[in-house]
Design an enzyme around this catalytic site. Structure first.
Site, mmCIF file in Angstrom:
data_model
loop_
_atom_site.group_PDB
_atom_site.id
_atom_site.type_symbol
_atom_site.label_atom_id
_atom_site.label_comp_id
_atom_site.label_asym_id
_atom_site.label_seq_id
_atom_site.Cartn_x
_atom_site.Cartn_y
_atom_site.Cartn_z
ATOM 1 N N HIS A 246 3.170 4.076 0.470
ATOM 2 C CA HIS A 246 3.575 4.774 1.535
ATOM 3 C C HIS A 246 5.042 5.665 1.559
ATOM 4 O O HIS A 246 5.929 5.189 1.071
ATOM 5 C CB HIS A 246 3.735 3.984 2.885
ATOM 6 C CG HIS A 246 4.522 2.755 2.698
ATOM 7 N ND1 HIS A 246 4.132 1.592 2.136
ATOM 8 C CD2 HIS A 246 5.753 2.518 3.092
ATOM 9 C CE1 HIS A 246 5.080 0.679 1.997
ATOM 10 N NE2 HIS A 246 6.053 1.115 2.820
ATOM 11 N N HIS B 32 0.895 -1.179 -0.075
ATOM 12 C CA HIS B 32 0.076 -0.032 -0.109
ATOM 13 C C HIS B 32 0.904 1.324 -0.019
ATOM 14 O O HIS B 32 1.813 1.249 0.739
ATOM 15 C CB HIS B 32 -1.095 -0.054 1.221
ATOM 16 C CG HIS B 32 -1.942 0.996 1.310
ATOM 17 N ND1 HIS B 32 -3.133 0.897 1.549
ATOM 18 C CD2 HIS B 32 -1.779 2.614 1.197
ATOM 19 C CE1 HIS B 32 -3.854 2.066 1.404
ATOM 20 N NE2 HIS B 32 -3.067 2.998 1.467
#
Ligand code: 5GP
Ligand code: ZN
Length: 114
Positions: A100, A98
């Site tokens: 980041h 995800h």
């Protein structure tokens, strides 16, 4: 339950120390800090990584950089310096799929990274 770790943090299904939140972005402390200041800034939209970014994400990425600037100021690393890092793929050691941005600071950071 949501499989993605950071989506679970966004949904508050998992605990985290949140420092900034708006409709699109969340920033929280890294659980395993590599520097006195080590935060993760993420889009709430689930984007696995840099390689999955689309044209439509341009504004979102710009907003993340501005949030990084704001947090760097709040964390008192704005003047002395800090690093904004995105790991992409296995060679870079991306562990969470995800997108980041790591914000690291509060000590002299070595270059190049190992
Ligand atoms: P990557 O290696 O994918 O670029 O970075 C993932 C980061 O997420 C690591 O620095 C790791 O310490 C952090 N991390 C992994 N799991 C958790 C968690 O459950 N909570 C928080 N706050 N950080 C996490
Ligand atoms: Zn996710």
């Amino acid at each position: 339950m949501e499989k993605c770790l950071f989506c679970r943090i966004i949904k508050k299904e998992m605990e985290s120390h949140i420092l900034y939140e708006d409709d699109d972005i969340l920033a929280f402390k890294d659980v395993n800090p590599q520097a006195p200041v080590h935060l993760l800034i993420i889009p709430k939209k689930h984007i696995p990584g840099v390689t999955e970014l689309e044209e439509e994400d341009k504004e979102l990425i710009g907003k993340i950089c501005l949030v990084a600037k704001r947090i760097a100021r709040e964390q008192s690393v704005y003047q002395c310096g800090f690093r904004l890092v995105v790991n992409s793929g296995p060679d870079a050691g991306q562990a969470v799929q995800h997108l980041h941005f790591h914000l690291l600071g509060g000590r002299k950071l070595g270059w190049p990274p190992g």
